[in-house]
Design a protein around this motif. Sequence first.
Motif: not given
Lengths: 844, 176
Positions: A83-105
């Motif tokens: 898993v390259d660094r770019t993919t890690v960044d994208v996955l972390l951005a995904g985690c941020d989005a998930l986190s925000a969506l969970v809180e919003a829910a």
Amino acid sequence: MSPSPGFTEEARENVVALESGVLALEAPDPSSSTPPAEHVAALFRAAHNLKGMAAMEELDELATVAHRMETVLDHHRRTDDAVDRTTVDVLLAGCDALSALVEAAEAGVEGPDPTPVLATLDATIARLDAVPGGGDRAPGAATATSPPVDPRSDPPRDSPTALPDGAQGRIRVALLDSARLPGARAIVVVRRASSAAEVLGTEPPMEEIRSAERREFQVVIGACDDPAALATAIAGLPEVASAEWEPAAAAVPSPGPQTPEPHTPAPPVPGTPAADPARGTSTTSIRVDVERLDELADAVGELTVNRNRLAREVERSDDRALSAALRRLNRTISDLQLAVMGVRLVSLEATVERARRLVRDVSRDLGKEVTFTVEGEGTEIDRSMVDEMVTPLVHLLRNAVDHGIESVDARHAAGKPAAGDLRLRAYHQGSQVVVEVSDDGAGIDLAGVAAKAVRLGLQPADEVRARTEQELIDLMFTPGFSTREEVSEVSGRGVGLDVVRSQVTRLGGDIDVRTRAGRGTTFRMRLPLSLAVADALLVAVADQIWAIPVNAAVETTRLRRLVGGVGAAPLSARHRDELIPVIHGVEALAGLDPTAAPSLPPHIAVVFDDLGRRFALTVDDLVGSREIVVKPVPALLAGMEHLAGVTVLPDGTVGLIADLPTLARRWRLLHADSPALGTTDDDDDPARSGGADRQRPDAALPVGLRRAADTLAAVVGHPVDIGAPRVRVRAGDPVPSLAFAVPLVGEVAGELCFVVTGYEEALRSQGVDDGWHATAVSEWANMLGSQFAVGLGEALGRDVRVGLPSALADAERPERFGIALRAGATVVELDVRFDDRPAPATPR
Amino acid sequence: MSAPPPAASPDGTDGPAGTEQLGGPDELAVVLVHLGDRIVALDAAAAVGVARADNVTRVRGPAAALRGLVAVHGKVAAVVDPRVALGLEPLDDEVVRQQLLVVAGDAGRFALLVDDLDVASLPVARRASSGAATATATVVVQHGDEGLPLVELADLVAPVLAATVADRAPSPGAGS
């Protein structure tokens, strides 16, 4: 639609596990024995679980983001590609989005638009598929909740569909005919299965099971350690008639080349209860609402009160047998108290995961290399304290990466390895938890601290030379102090350590610093294990018993003589060669006129420290000290800021807990403009910090405004000179676009009130959303608000007071007034808009 | 609408008794609160306990209706004098002889200072489908010959909220 009970907690845990797992992909733990491929498989499963949970709750956006992340992880799971660094960044951005969506829910509001994150995830999927050997299937095709049917294989007679790739088999579930809500029960079954296995889907699809209230269905199982045991566990669920495991070989005749690939059971994602097979197959823990724990604690508290009543009766009876029985009861109750408090303890793991992410992001932003090591993440602390300690911890970590650890070049020049060493260590010490943040950086530049102190007018040049190392370090906790000349986007400027200290103090803890030139710095926070229990000094004020947290008090004393209190000179007293402000307890706590029944000297006083200044609070008597259980102030008294909490005393009456920082803040509001404390005949040393502050060019302003100037400078990126707020009242003026908007108000009980709020939003809009800035600006806004209230009140000839946002939310006409604070280049102004009121005759 | 009866406090005095069968389809279980000569009806569903008023900790604040704090069942509740909201003369300082009716609802959990109380199941005389509780009562029960409007908890604490909100402004109270 609100999610089901328990969803949010479980979803949060999955997101935290995903995030920490992704971070570990980037920086593998050398001590971990888990092979990378298994690690990716575990992450895949966490994303898959999250997707399934979200889909069942009909949280489509959450499910979609999780699905795309799952697809990315699935690629790596299948190809073993690193898993390259770019993919890690994208996955972390995904985690941020998930986190925000969970809180919003959970909040029942619309979450942030996931489109940008989905776009980057899609781009990553496309990139991975473009890699030779990487495009072995369409994105997400194998991870859909409803497994695709292989058209080349005949469905088995006893099964409506064949099993998808990766399926080990299926669990056939039959619910009791008497099951009242079969759809809901099916969800419970699938959740149970998800806790111990990779669930690839259901047959028929979950939507059909729910809508048609099917009592028989199948759960398609992918990776799973012991599916037979899982089936047994499902069979044990309420309203489940039977659950049978049917392995793939039995379920589907071998389709030759389409035989599902063998699966190695994936390891759980560390720290993910939902993905932990050990937890999944035996009920070792349950979720309990914090409210229920509070009720339990209340009941134990009541038990203690009744025990004390009993003890008094036993004492009167002089009965030895009763006394012995009471002693045994005491021991049991003490054990029970400890047990109940213990139940509230949680480990610091989730906080540590946030810290890892923070350090990673900050070090990347600054182009620094940092090795982050954590010790004691299993250290337990009261749930209430965990949330409260995040803000100071975040600041210390940012500070360490930004100011502590040197640049790579500087480290090379100093003969150090390129990567800085940052350590977070947590451990118990008595009834406290100690949290240390250590770096191996350059250490604190004490000469720089001294020079800055002189330049800021905090210390005269001749005095600063006499300061000890510890005194110079203490200067860094002065509001607005920083040794860095340039504004840093990471740590801001001018505000920070003072806020950290005030927050730690507010929590009943303390903070100290050790530094060695060239070797690094350690900040050590000592915090109570719980916000719910505190050692308190009990004092009597106007026939009331008040509790003062012991760690908030410096000492108790008797003041021989009070001076000042007339005109502009605040009431003060000499204490240990220092003239300190005196706050009358009967006035500040009990709301009585201290001159109505003046007490005779010596005056009993509790000395406390606030933001580097000592205060004396006079009380009628010292009653004793004891451990108290701190309870929140009932909502109806929320406006009484001098109450920090309440407690039930041994006799069953309610004790009031004094909020000393509020008393100090009120004192500052009233007296910070005063030229000096009152003086005694033998006094030639006005209060230390007051003297230092007067060196500043804006020294005539209250300290809060000066601090606000520093904060504002950090936010807007250039120096800000806050003059005394000028209030201009104009009829019908529109409010211009401003940096800080403060929407307002209504009329409560015949008085105009306004709400100082909106600055959080303004900060967020400028990308400054951490508690550190928010706290400082909040104080600033309140300070300005108070001054504004006076100005507006004079202009209108009426009383105008600062309002309480929540209580005024339903004010009939919240748009009635507008007020805005402009963070201009040099001046902060208050503009007032009146939509439907005439302009006052004499604007100020 | 049926409603559970209020539970008696373990350490309190007389809990309302014999209330299990209260509240039929056309009736509502209510707590009849005696305040001097006046009787006020509250929905019994809001009542959570009864206690003595001999352990009230005074809290001096701006709200005349707020009389202090009391611990009931280990929980701390604000003590409210409902007379203020109802336009009656507030109680004098002597509250020891009073009873406390602990209530909980959207307006929070608090204790009402009352002279006496009964629990009764009364016929519903009128039930409005909607409407602001502050303007007109949504439910009126038949008590003898008169219609007794059901008092909303939020209305009883409104004077406290208004006064404490206004008090948030920094006020002289610190060493002046």
